[in-house]
Motif scaffolding. Structure first.
Motif, PDB file in Angstrom:
ATOM      1  N   ALA A 280       4.434 -14.012  -0.846  1.00  0.00           N
ATOM      2  CA  ALA A 280       4.292 -13.202  -2.524  1.00  0.00           C
ATOM      3  C   ALA A 280       5.324 -11.736  -2.416  1.00  0.00           C
ATOM      4  CB  ALA A 280       2.947 -12.763  -2.277  1.00  0.00           C
ATOM      5  N   THR A 281       5.448 -11.244  -3.089  1.00  0.00           N
ATOM      6  CA  THR A 281       6.761  -9.860  -3.146  1.00  0.00           C
ATOM      7  C   THR A 281       5.905  -9.210  -4.691  1.00  0.00           C
ATOM      8  OG1 THR A 281       7.994 -10.338  -5.129  1.00  0.00           O
ATOM      9  CG2 THR A 281       8.386 -10.786  -2.434  1.00  0.00           C
ATOM     10  N   PRO A 282       6.190  -8.019  -4.720  1.00  0.00           N
ATOM     11  CA  PRO A 282       4.730  -7.510  -5.952  1.00  0.00           C
ATOM     12  C   PRO A 282       5.770  -8.047  -7.630  1.00  0.00           C
ATOM     13  CG  PRO A 282       5.662  -5.630  -4.622  1.00  0.00           C
ATOM     14  CD  PRO A 282       6.475  -6.938  -4.018  1.00  0.00           C
TER      15      PRO A 282
ATOM     16  N   THR B 254      -0.600 -10.291  -6.943  1.00  0.00           N
ATOM     17  CA  THR B 254       0.195  -9.828  -6.250  1.00  0.00           C
ATOM     18  C   THR B 254       0.829  -8.184  -5.495  1.00  0.00           C
ATOM     19  OG1 THR B 254       0.659  -7.960  -8.128  1.00  0.00           O
ATOM     20  CG2 THR B 254       1.975 -10.978  -8.051  1.00  0.00           C
ATOM     21  N   PRO B 255       1.092  -8.438  -4.495  1.00  0.00           N
ATOM     22  CA  PRO B 255       1.303  -7.052  -3.848  1.00  0.00           C
ATOM     23  C   PRO B 255       1.559  -5.757  -4.401  1.00  0.00           C
ATOM     24  CG  PRO B 255       2.707  -8.401  -2.558  1.00  0.00           C
ATOM     25  CD  PRO B 255       2.291  -9.593  -4.137  1.00  0.00           C
ATOM     26  N   PRO B 256       0.830  -4.831  -3.299  1.00  0.00           N
ATOM     27  CA  PRO B 256       1.588  -3.367  -4.577  1.00  0.00           C
ATOM     28  C   PRO B 256       2.849  -2.862  -3.869  1.00  0.00           C
ATOM     29  CG  PRO B 256       0.048  -2.751  -2.373  1.00  0.00           C
ATOM     30  CD  PRO B 256       0.312  -4.829  -2.472  1.00  0.00           C
ATOM     31  N   PHE B 257       3.368  -1.925  -4.109  1.00  0.00           N
ATOM     32  CA  PHE B 257       4.775  -1.651  -3.394  1.00  0.00           C
ATOM     33  C   PHE B 257       3.876  -0.269  -2.197  1.00  0.00           C
ATOM     34  CE2 PHE B 257       7.924  -1.033  -6.904  1.00  0.00           C
ATOM     35  CZ  PHE B 257       7.998  -2.180  -7.061  1.00  0.00           C
TER      36      PHE B 257
ATOM     37  N   TYR C 117       9.697 -11.669   8.348  1.00  0.00           N
ATOM     38  CA  TYR C 117       9.079 -10.747   8.296  1.00  0.00           C
ATOM     39  C   TYR C 117       8.725 -10.633   6.779  1.00  0.00           C
ATOM     40  CZ  TYR C 117      12.789  -7.117   6.327  1.00  0.00           C
ATOM     41  OH  TYR C 117      13.753  -7.019   5.288  1.00  0.00           O
ATOM     42  N   LYS C 118       7.426  -9.870   6.312  1.00  0.00           N
ATOM     43  CA  LYS C 118       7.031  -9.671   5.177  1.00  0.00           C
ATOM     44  C   LYS C 118       6.167  -8.643   5.333  1.00  0.00           C
ATOM     45  CE  LYS C 118       6.883 -11.672   1.706  1.00  0.00           C
ATOM     46  NZ  LYS C 118       7.365 -11.592   0.830  1.00  0.00           N
ATOM     47  N   ASP C 119       6.099  -7.650   4.130  1.00  0.00           N
ATOM     48  CA  ASP C 119       5.894  -6.025   3.557  1.00  0.00           C
ATOM     49  C   ASP C 119       5.140  -6.405   2.984  1.00  0.00           C
ATOM     50  OD1 ASP C 119       7.724  -5.284   5.938  1.00  0.00           O
ATOM     51  OD2 ASP C 119       8.893  -4.811   3.929  1.00  0.00           O
ATOM     52  N   TYR C 120       3.863  -6.094   2.813  1.00  0.00           N
ATOM     53  CA  TYR C 120       2.114  -6.324   1.942  1.00  0.00           C
ATOM     54  C   TYR C 120       1.997  -4.603   2.194  1.00  0.00           C
ATOM     55  CZ  TYR C 120      -1.319  -6.725  -1.088  1.00  0.00           C
ATOM     56  OH  TYR C 120      -2.212  -7.442  -1.934  1.00  0.00           O
TER      57      TYR C 120
END
Length: 530
Positions: free
Chosen positions: A36-38, A113-116, A235-238
């Motif tokens: 998932a991304t924003p 969805t994720p946030p920034f 890697y994955k950013d949340y």
């Protein structure tokens, strides 16, 4: 129509109907979420047959939008895995969706969805591992998910599951034998279908996955690792947190490419002001109090890089692992870095005394129990922090119903306690062989801070170049079902086996429960007798 022709027609119709029924797709593995991304998310599912891969979705249960994707074989029978990427989504927004293959439709689910990072949102993560099937406890993984994770979230938080859980991290051993197709459906996906349909999952392979093609077909993980080893590390950013997935298995843990990639990502993360925390996951432990044979040197190299990163940048980190079937939580002495074993979510418990173990200084708590870990990340701009909680399901001797058995909160900003005061060094009746150091009380200007660790040093040099004694003790040390630090207030320390007729210098520093060290105390000296 003559009777004979009627019978032939009826027979032909029945055959066609039977063929149609056989070829009608069935959903074998219900929808689950990936990467998932924003602005995007991947939806996957498996059917018995059928090429069509469609997801209907929208901001309400009426849906309204439709996206097509791809399907591919699983290398077993006629079943197909379907993959659809939804794009142009709104960030940090709940959506409804369902999947379609032919004339078969799933029920309607939700995701968010994720946030920034700049949105400064708070969120929760679940980490659990080693859910491989155990014939003596065949329903354990289902229990951990449905009576554990889902019931805990329902009780502790308001709102829907996607609103209260950002992702599921799984550091390996999803099934007993990764090369056996049926285990993925029956032992992994089916028991957790209610969770995985609404919350993205991010696994890394354990030794039981056996580098199977099924693992890499079932999961669509971020493709930002080393290209030649796609999905082995990523890697994955949340929000304000970067999640690292690593492969600690034989054949990959010895590759320089993985450690080089890790260092490159950490170097980039150090410059990235949007990232406050780094959570890494790999299957094998660096140290294991319940099962020493499970330890791997590769994991120690990863830990060293994370420790150095956290101290250099001021960004706290965690390494999650499994392999040993029990919970452990420790912390590095000089760094804001946690060591957390998130097992077992189903695999047979490694009971105390069953294997060779060791009481390591780093670990505060080790429990031979089932359960999962909840991480609550505070994304506030001014004072971000995370709180880690162990939620236990107990074991066969002592069942537990989602009891919190451990917790720690770590702030990004330093909240240093006051430096303690070194008071006295007194000899016992046997003179120089036993010296008792005594320091002043713990003090901090921050609310609820308490004395969680002491670090004592003794040296024959006033600048402590060469240490005669170095001791680091925690306020608790749960090992083999007992607290070995019970009744120790951490303000005195007994020193043994010093040289006679020698002058020594000593100092101490205190740490609070949030991993903040004080400065060193004043330096005092004493002399041992002849």
């Amino acid at each position: 129509m003559k009777l004979r022709h009627k019978l032939l027609f009826l027979t032909h119709f029945i055959v066609l109907l039977g063929t149609a029924q056989k070829t009608k797709p069935e959903i074998i593995i219900k929808p689950y979420l990936q990467d998932a991304t924003p602005s995007s998310i991947i939806v996957k599912w498996e059917t018995s047959t059928g090429e069509e891969s469609v997801v209907e979705y929208g901001l309400t249960a009426k849906l309204g939008k439709k996206t097509k994707g791809i399907s591919y074989d699983i290398n077993f029978s006629e079943s197909r895995i379907h993959e659809v990427k939804l794009t142009d989504l709104k960030r940090f927004t709940p959506y409804y969706y369902r999947v379609i293959t032919g004339n078969v439709k799933s029920e309607v689910y939700q995701f968010k969805t994720p946030p920034f990072a700049s949105d400064n949102k708070s969120f929760n993560i679940v980490a659990m591992s080693d859910m491989q099937y155990d014939s003596s406890e065949p329903e354990k993984f289902s229990e951990v998910v449905n009576q554990g994770v889902l019931e805990y979230i329902k009780k502790e938080y308001n709102g829907t599951l996607p609103n209260n859980l950002a992702m599921v991290m799984i550091p390996g051993d999803l099934v007993v034998t990764g090369s056996k197709y049926y285990q993925w459906k029956e032992h992994f996906f089916n028991p957790a279908e209610k969770l995985f349909a609404e919350v993205p999952l991010y696994p890394v392979p354990g030794n039981h996955e056996r580098n199977s093609i099924f693992y890499f077909k079932y999961f669509s993980l971020p493709e930002n690792g080393t290209a030649a080893y796609a999905e082995h590390w990523w890697y994955k950013d949340y929000g304000n947190t970067r999640i690292l997935g690593l492969d600690s298995n034989d054949g990959y843990r010895n590759l320089n490419e993985q450690l080089e990639w890790l260092q490159k990502v950490l170097d980039e993360t150090a410059k990235n002001d949007d990232i406050d925390f780094v959570f890494a996951q790999m299957h094998h432990p660096h140290k294991s109090e319940l099962w020493i044979p499970g330890e791997e040197d590769f994991s120690g190299k990863v830990v060293a890089k994370l420790e150095k990163f956290s101290t250099k940048t001021g960004k706290p980190s965690i390494h999650f692992f499994g392999h040993t079937h029990g919970y452990s939580r420790g912390q590095s002495k000089e760094h804001k870095h946690l060591w957390v074993n998130v097992a077992s979510a189903g695999g047979a418990i490694d009971n105390w005394g069953e294997f060779e173990g060791r009481d390591y200084d780093e670990f505060t708590v080790t429990q031979d129990e089932y359960g999962f870990v909840m991480i609550e990340v505070d994304g506030s701009e001014d004072d971000p922090k995370f709180t880690l909680k162990r939620i236990s399901r107990g074991n066969t001797i002592k069942p537990r119903n989602n009891e919190q058995t451990d917790s720690i909160t770590v702030w990004k900003k330093d909240r240093r306690p006051a430096a303690p005061k070194a008071l006295t060094a007194q000899a016992n009746t046997d003179g120089y062989k036993n010296i008792v150091l005594k320091a002043g009380a713990f003090s901090s200007s921050f609310d609820n801070a308490f004395h969680a660790a002491s670090h004592w040093q003794v040296s024959e040099s006033p600048n402590f170049e060469k240490l005669a004694y170095d001791s680091w003790k925690q306020f608790e040390n749960w090992y083999y079902k007992e607290n070995r630090q019970k009744d120790d207030d951490l303000t005195d320390e007994k020193i043994k086996r010093l040289n006679p007729n020698a002058t020594y210098y000593w100092r101490v520093r205190y740490r609070d429960q949030n991993l903040n060290w004080s400065n060193w105390s004043n330096v005092e000296k004493f002399k041992t007798e002849k």
